[in-house]
Design a protein around this motif. Sequence first.
Motif, short mmCIF file in Angstrom:
data_model
loop_
_atom_site.label_atom_id
_atom_site.label_comp_id
_atom_site.label_asym_id
_atom_site.label_seq_id
_atom_site.Cartn_x
_atom_site.Cartn_y
_atom_site.Cartn_z
N SER A 298 -48.04 21.86 104.75
CA SER A 298 -47.84 20.54 105.36
C SER A 298 -48.99 20.19 106.31
O SER A 298 -49.28 19.02 106.53
CB SER A 298 -46.51 20.52 106.12
OG SER A 298 -46.49 21.55 107.13
N THR B 261 -45.15 11.27 104.12
CA THR B 261 -44.21 12.40 104.20
C THR B 261 -44.86 13.58 104.92
O THR B 261 -44.24 14.25 105.76
CB THR B 261 -43.77 12.82 102.79
OG1 THR B 261 -43.18 11.69 102.14
CG2 THR B 261 -42.76 13.95 102.86
N LYS C 3 -42.67 16.71 106.91
CA LYS C 3 -41.63 17.07 105.95
C LYS C 3 -42.26 17.69 104.71
O LYS C 3 -43.44 17.53 104.43
CB LYS C 3 -40.84 15.82 105.55
CG LYS C 3 -40.12 15.14 106.73
CD LYS C 3 -39.39 13.90 106.25
CE LYS C 3 -38.68 13.18 107.41
NZ LYS C 3 -37.97 11.95 106.95
#
Length: 719
Positions: free
Chosen positions: A294, A363, A368
């Motif tokens: 991420s 996102t 996330k």
Amino acid sequence: MKKIWEVYKRDLGKLSHNLFAMIIVIGIVIIPALYAWFNIHSNWDPYSNTQGIRIAVANNDDGASLEGLNVNVGGMIVDKLTENKQIGWQFVNETEALDGVKSAEYYAAIIIPKTFSKDMLSITELELKKPQIDYYVNEKKNAIAPKITNAGVNAVQLQVNETFIETASSVLSTLLQDVDAELDSKESETVTKVTAALNEARDSLEDYETLLSMIISSTGQLDSALASAGNLIPDTGAVSSEIDSARTDVADGFATADNTFQALSSSLGASLDHYGTELDNARQQLDQLASADSGSADRLASTAIGKLETLQSLNSSILSALQNLQNALPQPVSSLDTIIAHVQENGQTLTDASATLETIRQTAQAGKEIPKDLLDKASQSLQKVTSVHESIVDAYDGTLMADLNGLQDQINAKLDMASGLVQGANSLQGSVSGALSSTRNSISSANDTLAKSRDLLVKAGKKLDGYIKEIESVSGDERLEKLSQLLARDPALISGFLKEPVSLSTHSIYPIRNYGSGMAPFYTVLAIWVGALVNVAIVKTKVKDPEEFGGLTPAQAYFGRYLLFATISVAQALVISLGDLYMLGIQCVEPGLFVLMAVCTALTYSLLMYTLTVSFGDVGKALAVILMVVQVAGSGGTFPIETLPQLYQDLYPFFPFNFSINGMRECVAGIYGNHYWMDLLRLSGWVLVSLFIGLGLRKPLIRVKDYIEEKIEETGIIG
């Protein structure tokens, strides 16, 4: 044979029981190897260390301007040399550069004059002045360094040439646009002139037809009708000249259009290739994004979106070029319509993929986990774009090019028909004039002749009508001239081709990975010769106390002592060759044969020098030194034999160095055919020469040797 072996065993026994003698023998074995190793190591890879060769660069260029574009070629050269790390470029002023070359601080200096850019751009003026760079080199400092600095200067010259091409191409777009405007005006005027001339010719033919009909129906008024017909004939010579001029202008105009059309095809092909490259880059970014965490997903998604924006821009450029081409064509081309539909489809798919990647980026920014279905959706979009792009390239290279070339052929055919019309009109004038003249001279055949003339005029009139319609339809194709505007928008394609029109693909046959390995055969052979020379200088050749063996024949004494020399020489060869292979690590495709050649070389050289010393004493040792000096200079060990004076080229085939070096080179880089074994066979010829001198000429040579040694001994100084 027994006594020879006994002499050899006694020599080994005496050496093994004497510590100092063993130390000397060990030194004899190792010293030649050190000579080879130090030379090979010092020459290991000198051309990769040329950054220490300091070359001064002084840029005095004031710059120049061309079509409003300011150019400083000297500054461009300096910028490029700053990035070049192969030579130690030093950027100084002119005074420091020249003083540095004279004092040997720099190996060379390059001076760029003040008018360099101005002279470079003089190609656009009436007075052409070739630009010049001043090159100063200090040849006293080192013999090889000037060759390296020359290579650096050649690189500078190449950079100047490339810079000139890039500068010229930057002006190309403006020049092509001016030419396009002139061409549009010229072709429009030309088509108008041709059409007007043909209409005038058609009107004249109608007049001729009406006149002939009147003559045929009223033979009673033949003389007056003929006179009227003569007055009605216009000056077709002037019309013919006008048509010829128009035809030339049309041909020139369409020839330029044809060249422009071909250039556009090349530009579209390059854009499609660039599109494929950018598409591959986008897919790579997406593949990395699938496995990214991420923390890095945001960056990768942003990069991928940037790639897609580049693809969107390329897609729009290609679509615009294809639509311009579609508008310029006189009739629809189905293959072009298909390609345009594919390009539009890719544009929509790229838009969808960008939206998906934007969702992925948001996102990732929220910290996330990226859903797999989003990644799959983006990947499927790019796969679809790839598939459609491949269809576009296949259709462009195949069907579209064939259709467009066919259209070009139609245009050229119409020009040929127009040319035939002009020739027919010229011929027609002569036919009509001749017919009227014949009618005046021969009344009896007037009706038949005039009837044939009228039929000819009717057919010519129909042909003229067809040609006029075709010329008018071609004049509508003047939109094809818009193709040249597309070429003018991308001059980088032209400059890229002109800068490097030919690419060189180098294929090394028997590659050698470093200079030291290439020089290893020469220094190895030279070290073996030095070792054999050291042997005869230190180890005695005469057998002492031959009565211990019940007397020895000259041959027994010759071979008995040589076995000791052979043993030492073989040891020297093994140490040298094995050290080359496993201590220095030279390249060697056939290490076993390399060692074999070293051993055979040592045996041959040691036998030769042993024979010379036995036969001539100290004079033989001197002959061995002379042979070594001549072979070092003329054996082709460093420079190709073809570059040496003719004397060395004549002696080269007989030098033992030649066979040994060439045989080892076969082992280092790779063996071709039976070259290695032929070199070994030729080397063995010197064994026969040595045996002939040592045995066949032994008795007369011994007397000569004794006499020489006696005279030398009388000096009390030498010996």
